[in-house]
Design a protein around this motif. Sequence first.
Motif, PDB file in Angstrom:
ATOM      1  N   ARG A  11       0.787  -1.173   0.037  1.00 22.45           N
ATOM      2  CA  ARG A  11      -0.076   0.011   0.144  1.00 22.45           C
ATOM      3  C   ARG A  11       0.734   1.297   0.153  1.00 22.45           C
ATOM      4  O   ARG A  11       0.598   2.152  -0.664  1.00 22.45           O
ATOM      5  N   ASP A  12       1.886   1.310   0.849  1.00 18.69           N
ATOM      6  CA  ASP A  12       2.975   2.505   0.798  1.00 18.69           C
ATOM      7  C   ASP A  12       3.453   2.585  -0.834  1.00 18.69           C
ATOM      8  O   ASP A  12       3.525   4.046  -1.118  1.00 18.69           O
ATOM      9  N   ILE A  13       3.983   1.580  -1.212  1.00 18.82           N
ATOM     10  CA  ILE A  13       4.526   1.991  -2.763  1.00 18.82           C
ATOM     11  C   ILE A  13       3.253   2.466  -3.509  1.00 18.82           C
ATOM     12  O   ILE A  13       3.484   3.611  -4.355  1.00 18.82           O
ATOM     13  N   GLY A  14       2.177   2.046  -3.565  1.00 18.16           N
ATOM     14  CA  GLY A  14       0.990   2.366  -4.585  1.00 18.16           C
ATOM     15  C   GLY A  14       0.627   3.733  -4.164  1.00 18.16           C
ATOM     16  O   GLY A  14       0.477   4.423  -4.937  1.00 18.16           O
ATOM     17  N   ASP A  15       0.649   4.256  -2.937  1.00 17.85           N
ATOM     18  CA  ASP A  15       0.269   5.535  -2.536  1.00 17.85           C
ATOM     19  C   ASP A  15       1.241   6.371  -3.085  1.00 17.85           C
ATOM     20  O   ASP A  15       0.957   7.478  -3.339  1.00 17.85           O
ATOM     21  N   ASP A  18       0.985   6.501  -6.732  1.00 11.74           N
ATOM     22  CA  ASP A  18      -0.359   7.367  -7.293  1.00 11.74           C
ATOM     23  C   ASP A  18      -0.048   8.833  -7.262  1.00 11.74           C
ATOM     24  O   ASP A  18      -0.710   9.626  -7.739  1.00 11.74           O
ATOM     25  N   ALA A  19       0.689   9.337  -5.909  1.00 10.96           N
ATOM     26  CA  ALA A  19       0.750  10.793  -5.578  1.00 10.96           C
ATOM     27  C   ALA A  19       1.655  11.389  -6.407  1.00 10.96           C
ATOM     28  O   ALA A  19       1.655  12.552  -6.679  1.00 10.96           O
ATOM     29  N   TYR A  20       2.689  10.508  -6.854  1.00 10.63           N
ATOM     30  CA  TYR A  20       3.812  11.122  -7.438  1.00 10.63           C
ATOM     31  C   TYR A  20       4.070  10.224  -8.829  1.00 10.63           C
ATOM     32  O   TYR A  20       5.329   9.573  -8.736  1.00 10.63           O
ATOM     33  N   PRO A  38       5.228  10.205 -16.914  1.00  9.40           N
ATOM     34  CA  PRO A  38       4.360   9.997 -15.995  1.00  9.40           C
ATOM     35  C   PRO A  38       3.944   8.300 -16.062  1.00  9.40           C
ATOM     36  O   PRO A  38       3.965   8.165 -17.075  1.00  9.40           O
ATOM     37  N   VAL A  39       4.022   7.682 -15.128  1.00 13.13           N
ATOM     38  CA  VAL A  39       3.770   5.956 -15.155  1.00 13.13           C
ATOM     39  C   VAL A  39       2.821   5.771 -13.803  1.00 13.13           C
ATOM     40  O   VAL A  39       2.787   6.223 -12.910  1.00 13.13           O
ATOM     41  N   LEU A  40       1.920   4.929 -14.447  1.00 13.77           N
ATOM     42  CA  LEU A  40       0.897   4.648 -13.423  1.00 13.77           C
ATOM     43  C   LEU A  40       1.107   3.031 -12.868  1.00 13.77           C
ATOM     44  O   LEU A  40       1.700   2.104 -13.717  1.00 13.77           O
ATOM     45  N   LEU A  41       0.728   2.720 -11.621  1.00 17.97           N
ATOM     46  CA  LEU A  41       0.979   1.389 -11.007  1.00 17.97           C
ATOM     47  C   LEU A  41      -0.287   0.600 -11.366  1.00 17.97           C
ATOM     48  O   LEU A  41      -1.473   1.039 -11.036  1.00 17.97           O
ATOM     49  N   GLY A  78       8.858  10.875  -3.896  1.00 17.27           N
ATOM     50  CA  GLY A  78       7.929  11.314  -2.908  1.00 17.27           C
ATOM     51  C   GLY A  78       8.088  12.542  -2.457  1.00 17.27           C
ATOM     52  O   GLY A  78       9.345  13.158  -2.776  1.00 17.27           O
ATOM     53  N   PRO A  79       7.629  12.936  -1.379  1.00 16.10           N
ATOM     54  CA  PRO A  79       8.122  14.355  -0.994  1.00 16.10           C
ATOM     55  C   PRO A  79       9.302  14.298   0.065  1.00 16.10           C
ATOM     56  O   PRO A  79       9.732  13.059   0.417  1.00 16.10           O
TER      57      PRO A  79
END
Length: 198
Positions: A11-15, A18-20, A38-41, A78-79
């Motif tokens: 879930r961490d990886i997906g989140d 998804d956000a970045y 941009p790439v989607l999981l 990510g951030p």
Amino acid sequence: MTGKFDNWNDRDIGDVIDAYPMAAIAAHDGDFHMTDMPVLLERNADGRPTALLGHLPRHAPIYPVLNKDSRCLLSFHGPSAYISPAMAGKSDWAPTWNFVVVRIAAEIAFSDELTDEALVRTVAHMEQNEQTPWTIDSLGPRYAKLRSGVIGFRARILSISARFKLGQDESDETFSHILGALKDDALVRWMKRMRDRA
């Protein structure tokens, strides 16, 4: 053995992705090649990452390289933020950097049959929070011309590595001081989320 900064789950990886979704895509053929897209999981029914969906410009130097050797590395950032001793409220505390990065080794397969799917889904993902989402249909006849310059791909995931470096040995007081000094809400959320991971 799981370390302090790599105790993540699917879930961490997906989140993060998804956000970045902007990925640095790297390949090697004796020289290094990189591009950013941009790439989607994609996930299975259990939420486990299975593949990546995206597109590349046909004129990108990395495109012929990946046609010869499909292996690549995708890096999602990510951030992140520099954390100064002042932010920690301790002058004898060494500066550090908090960050999230996900790296995926994959085998990429290009197909023009994936192009429309990749473009439509990427736009839908990015527009999902807009009050009036824009769609590709708005391009009208221009779409065909723009589409001809790119090609879709799906990449099979070979391995995932990640670093969620969101704190070190801070006391609760120091950690709270850092949170209060940060201006990046996303980083604050991730720091809180990962704080109690053993």
